[in-house]
Motif scaffolding. Sequence first.
Motif, PDB file in Angstrom:
ATOM      1  N   PHE A 213       0.705  -1.312   0.070  1.00 22.03           N
ATOM      2  CA  PHE A 213       0.224   0.153   0.104  1.00 22.03           C
ATOM      3  C   PHE A 213       1.018   1.366  -0.059  1.00 22.03           C
ATOM      4  N   GLY A 214       0.305   1.912   0.049  1.00 20.89           N
ATOM      5  CA  GLY A 214       1.531   3.804  -0.326  1.00 20.89           C
ATOM      6  C   GLY A 214       2.205   3.588  -1.145  1.00 20.89           C
ATOM      7  N   ARG A 215       2.271   3.430  -2.239  1.00 20.27           N
ATOM      8  CA  ARG A 215       3.292   3.676  -3.342  1.00 20.27           C
ATOM      9  C   ARG A 215       4.148   4.553  -2.436  1.00 20.27           C
ATOM     10  N   THR A 216       5.732   3.925  -2.488  1.00 14.71           N
ATOM     11  CA  THR A 216       6.622   4.298  -2.007  1.00 14.71           C
ATOM     12  C   THR A 216       7.306   5.846  -2.976  1.00 14.71           C
ATOM     13  N   SER A 217       6.824   5.160  -4.360  1.00 13.05           N
ATOM     14  CA  SER A 217       7.750   6.075  -5.177  1.00 13.05           C
ATOM     15  C   SER A 217       7.146   7.150  -6.684  1.00 13.05           C
ATOM     16  N   SER A 218       7.044   8.005  -6.552  1.00 11.90           N
ATOM     17  CA  SER A 218       6.829   8.995  -7.694  1.00 11.90           C
ATOM     18  C   SER A 218       7.420   7.872  -9.251  1.00 11.90           C
ATOM     19  N   THR A 219       6.520   8.289 -10.048  1.00 12.49           N
ATOM     20  CA  THR A 219       7.434   7.849 -11.518  1.00 12.49           C
ATOM     21  C   THR A 219       6.969   8.728 -13.007  1.00 12.49           C
ATOM     22  N   PHE A 232       9.892   8.643   5.849  1.00 15.15           N
ATOM     23  CA  PHE A 232      11.489   9.883   5.288  1.00 15.15           C
ATOM     24  C   PHE A 232      10.886   9.572   3.801  1.00 15.15           C
ATOM     25  N   LYS A 233      10.491  10.710   2.608  1.00 15.36           N
ATOM     26  CA  LYS A 233      10.353  10.395   1.617  1.00 15.36           C
ATOM     27  C   LYS A 233      10.767   9.342   0.421  1.00 15.36           C
ATOM     28  N   ASP A 234      10.440   9.333  -0.151  1.00 18.54           N
ATOM     29  CA  ASP A 234      11.537   7.733  -1.206  1.00 18.54           C
ATOM     30  C   ASP A 234      11.301   8.198  -2.608  1.00 18.54           C
ATOM     31  N   GLY A 235      11.987   8.153  -3.116  1.00 20.69           N
ATOM     32  CA  GLY A 235      12.296   7.760  -4.516  1.00 20.69           C
ATOM     33  C   GLY A 235      12.360   9.020  -5.108  1.00 20.69           C
ATOM     34  N   THR A 236      13.357  10.728  -4.554  1.00 22.18           N
ATOM     35  CA  THR A 236      12.377  11.991  -5.358  1.00 22.18           C
ATOM     36  C   THR A 236      13.491  11.536  -6.455  1.00 22.18           C
ATOM     37  N   ALA A 237      14.568  11.259  -6.606  1.00 23.88           N
ATOM     38  CA  ALA A 237      15.319  11.244  -7.254  1.00 23.88           C
ATOM     39  C   ALA A 237      15.063   9.953  -8.266  1.00 23.88           C
ATOM     40  N   ASN A 238      13.836   9.868  -8.353  1.00 24.84           N
ATOM     41  CA  ASN A 238      13.349   8.618  -9.901  1.00 24.84           C
ATOM     42  C   ASN A 238      13.292   8.567 -10.951  1.00 24.84           C
ATOM     43  N   LEU A 239      13.680   7.506 -11.801  1.00 27.79           N
ATOM     44  CA  LEU A 239      12.939   8.182 -13.189  1.00 27.79           C
ATOM     45  C   LEU A 239      11.930   8.674 -12.923  1.00 27.79           C
ATOM     46  N   LYS A 240      11.146   8.883 -13.570  1.00 28.01           N
ATOM     47  CA  LYS A 240       9.874   9.763 -14.344  1.00 28.01           C
ATOM     48  C   LYS A 240       9.969   9.423 -15.757  1.00 28.01           C
ATOM     49  N   ASP A 295      16.754  15.833   5.261  1.00 29.27           N
ATOM     50  CA  ASP A 295      15.372  16.083   6.090  1.00 29.27           C
ATOM     51  C   ASP A 295      14.480  15.468   6.294  1.00 29.27           C
ATOM     52  N   LYS A 296      13.799  15.081   7.043  1.00 29.86           N
ATOM     53  CA  LYS A 296      12.148  14.638   7.646  1.00 29.86           C
ATOM     54  C   LYS A 296      10.890  15.297   7.587  1.00 29.86           C
ATOM     55  N   GLY A 297      11.068  16.224   6.807  1.00 29.29           N
ATOM     56  CA  GLY A 297       9.991  17.354   6.843  1.00 29.29           C
ATOM     57  C   GLY A 297      10.070  17.538   5.214  1.00 29.29           C
ATOM     58  N   GLU A 298      11.072  18.340   4.496  1.00 38.45           N
ATOM     59  CA  GLU A 298      10.815  18.502   3.812  1.00 38.45           C
ATOM     60  C   GLU A 298      11.113  18.115   2.811  1.00 38.45           C
ATOM     61  N   GLY A 299      12.402  17.087   2.890  1.00 35.06           N
ATOM     62  CA  GLY A 299      13.155  15.896   1.914  1.00 35.06           C
ATOM     63  C   GLY A 299      14.228  16.709   1.373  1.00 35.06           C
ATOM     64  N   ALA A 300      14.562  17.752   1.136  1.00 34.00           N
ATOM     65  CA  ALA A 300      15.565  18.342   0.369  1.00 34.00           C
ATOM     66  C   ALA A 300      17.092  17.726   1.052  1.00 34.00           C
ATOM     67  N   PRO A 301      18.018  17.504   0.266  1.00 34.56           N
ATOM     68  CA  PRO A 301      19.213  16.487   0.675  1.00 34.56           C
ATOM     69  C   PRO A 301      19.813  18.139   2.004  1.00 34.56           C
ATOM     70  N   LEU A 302      20.936  16.879   2.912  1.00 33.28           N
ATOM     71  CA  LEU A 302      20.918  17.409   3.671  1.00 33.28           C
ATOM     72  C   LEU A 302      22.245  19.114   3.598  1.00 33.28           C
ATOM     73  N   GLY A 303      21.824  20.238   3.828  1.00 24.79           N
ATOM     74  CA  GLY A 303      22.490  21.355   3.634  1.00 24.79           C
ATOM     75  C   GLY A 303      21.475  21.838   2.111  1.00 24.79           C
ATOM     76  N   LYS A 304      20.429  21.697   1.732  1.00 24.62           N
ATOM     77  CA  LYS A 304      20.122  22.290   0.783  1.00 24.62           C
ATOM     78  C   LYS A 304      18.866  22.723   1.369  1.00 24.62           C
ATOM     79  N   ARG A 345      12.107   3.464  -9.729  1.00 17.52           N
ATOM     80  CA  ARG A 345      12.159   2.640  -8.610  1.00 17.52           C
ATOM     81  C   ARG A 345      10.070   2.366  -8.470  1.00 17.52           C
ATOM     82  N   ARG A 346      10.000   1.432  -7.990  1.00 17.96           N
ATOM     83  CA  ARG A 346       7.970   1.858  -7.724  1.00 17.96           C
ATOM     84  C   ARG A 346       7.237   0.596  -6.738  1.00 17.96           C
ATOM     85  N   GLY A 347       8.250   0.649  -5.910  1.00 18.24           N
ATOM     86  CA  GLY A 347       7.744   0.292  -4.299  1.00 18.24           C
ATOM     87  C   GLY A 347       6.522   0.589  -3.892  1.00 18.24           C
TER      88      GLY A 347
END
Lengths: 421, 373
Positions: A213-219, A232-240, A295-304, A345-347
């Motif tokens: 349930f709850g796809r863990t990636s955006s395609t 955590f947000k998962d799949g930010t850098a996924n192939l789209k 970061d857990k809230g926004e999902g930005a890479p650390l330092g961004k 990813r399509r988990g």
Amino acid sequence: MVTRRTAITLAGVGAAGLAGAGAMALIDGGTGDGTANALSGAADAVAFFGPHQAGIVTPAQDRLHFAAFDVIAKDRAELIELLREWTAAAARLTAGHDAGHFGAVGGIPEAPPDDTGEALGLPASGLTLTIGFGPTLFRDADGRDRFGIADKRPAALADLPAFRGDALRPEISGGDICIQACANDPQVAVHAIRNLARIGFGRVTMRYSQLGFGRTSSTSRAQATPRNLMGFKDGTANLKAEDTELLKEHLWADAPDGAAWMTGGSYLVTRRIRMLIETWDRTSLGEQEAIIGRDKGEGAPLGKAKEFDEPDFTAVGKDGEKVMPMEAHVRLAHPDFNGNARLLRRGYNFVDGSDSLGRLDAGLFFMAYQRDPRKQFVPVQRSLAKADILNEYIRHVSSAVWAIPPGVSGPEDFWGRTLFT
Amino acid sequence: MRKTLVLTGAALLGLGLTACSKDEPKSADAGGPIAVSATDTACDVAKKEAASGVVTFAISNKGGKITEFYVYAAGDRVMAEVENIPPGITRELKAELPAGTYETACKPGMIGSGIRAAFTVSGSAAPLTADAKLADATANYQRYVQSQTVPLLAKTEEFVTAVKAGDIAKAKALFPIARTYWERIEPVAEIFGDLDPKIDGREDVIAEGMAFTGFHKLEQDLWVKGDVSKSGAIADQLLVDVKEIVAKATAEKLSPLQLANGAKELLDEVASGKITGEEDRYSHTDLWDFAANLEGSKASVAALRPALEDRAPDLVAKLDTAFKNAETTLAKHRDGDGWKLHTALTTGELKELTDVINALAEPISKIAAVIAK
């Protein structure tokens, strides 16, 4: 032909439910030219026919029922017959019809219905059915070429190597054939697998299956990035789906790759990753973020600041340490450190009750599509298995690799035809 | 809405005869009965052919095991049989056989598909009409039920006697054998309301207000308690109940639809009770029941076979293959004249059995609709 459910056209278009069967708005499942349309209604049907199978770049639906089968049919003709029957049923099911010609209630009372009936009245719900062939279909564990296809096994369908920390259970790993059912309604996904399994009795046997349930990636860029069970947000850098050129390069198999029958197909790696969430939940926020590298809230890479900002792997903080730790998951998995390996990813998340120790049996059913697992999944997983601190909180308990054949061109075609002709 | 076809016994053509039949048509035997010499390893039938009509066999058991003798038509349709022939005994069997090809079979130890030989009957016999084929299915199955109720009663009596004599070893050995005859004809037994749970109820499925009695109560006493000194009343009651059900079952005529559904239900029994080890949870003799359910299912389908061959030859071919696969897979778990205990099977082996039963039950579930056409 009995229609399972009255077609529901696009929400917001203002069309009332049309009288008569079969009028449906079709989402282009990304099967046409490798691009997906903007998201349509969750109830709509996804086109089944096309050069690629639906369910790969189709905007990830919310629910999964994944099934792995072993073939017990003895000969090639029987297997081909099953694939034809399955394809016909899949075309019907994805269009929102019953599995069989008479349907759940259209047959005679003396006969068992040729559809199990739990999807009566439900819309197509974006159902996609995607088939894959495991290495053991080409040559079984005893080395037998049961179906005369051993010489067609693509080089890219290599057995996955053992990775450090693997805790694989053989009974829920591997398999001859897989079917991925994705839909926006769990009942529709389960209904599809249940009916295909029934059609297969005596020719295939269910090896294992997994609900998610709850796809863990955006395609698709039209989708928000979802969260996995670690929060955590998962799949930010996924192939789209919109990255047509990237998909050509990283996703779709092509004739020069060595197996002509796979042109337009892809390869899928599935891993059931159990999360030790009770332990994870006791980990401090700072450490969680350092382990993941976002970061857990926004999902930005650390330092961004923003989720889709590019991570900076060289930045050094006031303490002289890298802002993005050397063992952060994001760094270890990044294409820059893995020969530019990209995955689609399509988990899905899973929670299968709890274990005998009272821990939730939960985690990520990881699924990644790619052009060649030897150059994509394997190097990425190697670097993760070696150094990822996340390994303390996860266990890979199931593993499989599948050749995903090209799409079905039309009603005369069938799943896997190019492999058998 | 179709009407279910219900056949009464009125239209029946008695086309075969059991050993105990009264109205014997003119004998086609020339020169007396055909001698069958049965041993533990051989089955010598003196003649391989006969003229159509009533054919009489005289079976002498010269072996050390109890044996059975069958005459089968295609698909193991039982045309006639005699069960339970002890060593040293000769039994006669009269079979009314239309022209065609058959197989004779001896079953030393009463197991397996038997020692087979071809048997040809020549002459003229008008083929059955479609309706007559269905009517004959009822008659054929009724003969099958009768062939099972006689040894069911005999073996239950032996079992009950052993329990009451406190002979635990003998009672344990007889338990799965008596149940075999029961499990083969369970679809008939289930027609008679309370009798089935009284005879075959399990501790957890006994309805409120009903006592735990019958086979499984004695099984519990034998295997779990190891004490049958207080089991006499339960044993007596079991025999009374079995006698009652035998009397009722012998008279019962199942319609072709009931036969079709019975064949499916027997496999459902296998899938839900035997493969899981729920049925014989104390003795773990589930595979005896499994084999019996499969045999009973096959007998129901065989009775319907002539009608099915007319209406759905493809289905018949599928059923033959699926039955063969199920029998072959089950046969892997033979142990002497009996079966391995359920607890001796691996998960993989149980899954393999599940697969062959699924493969068989799907085509069997399609029979009812074909018959109802």
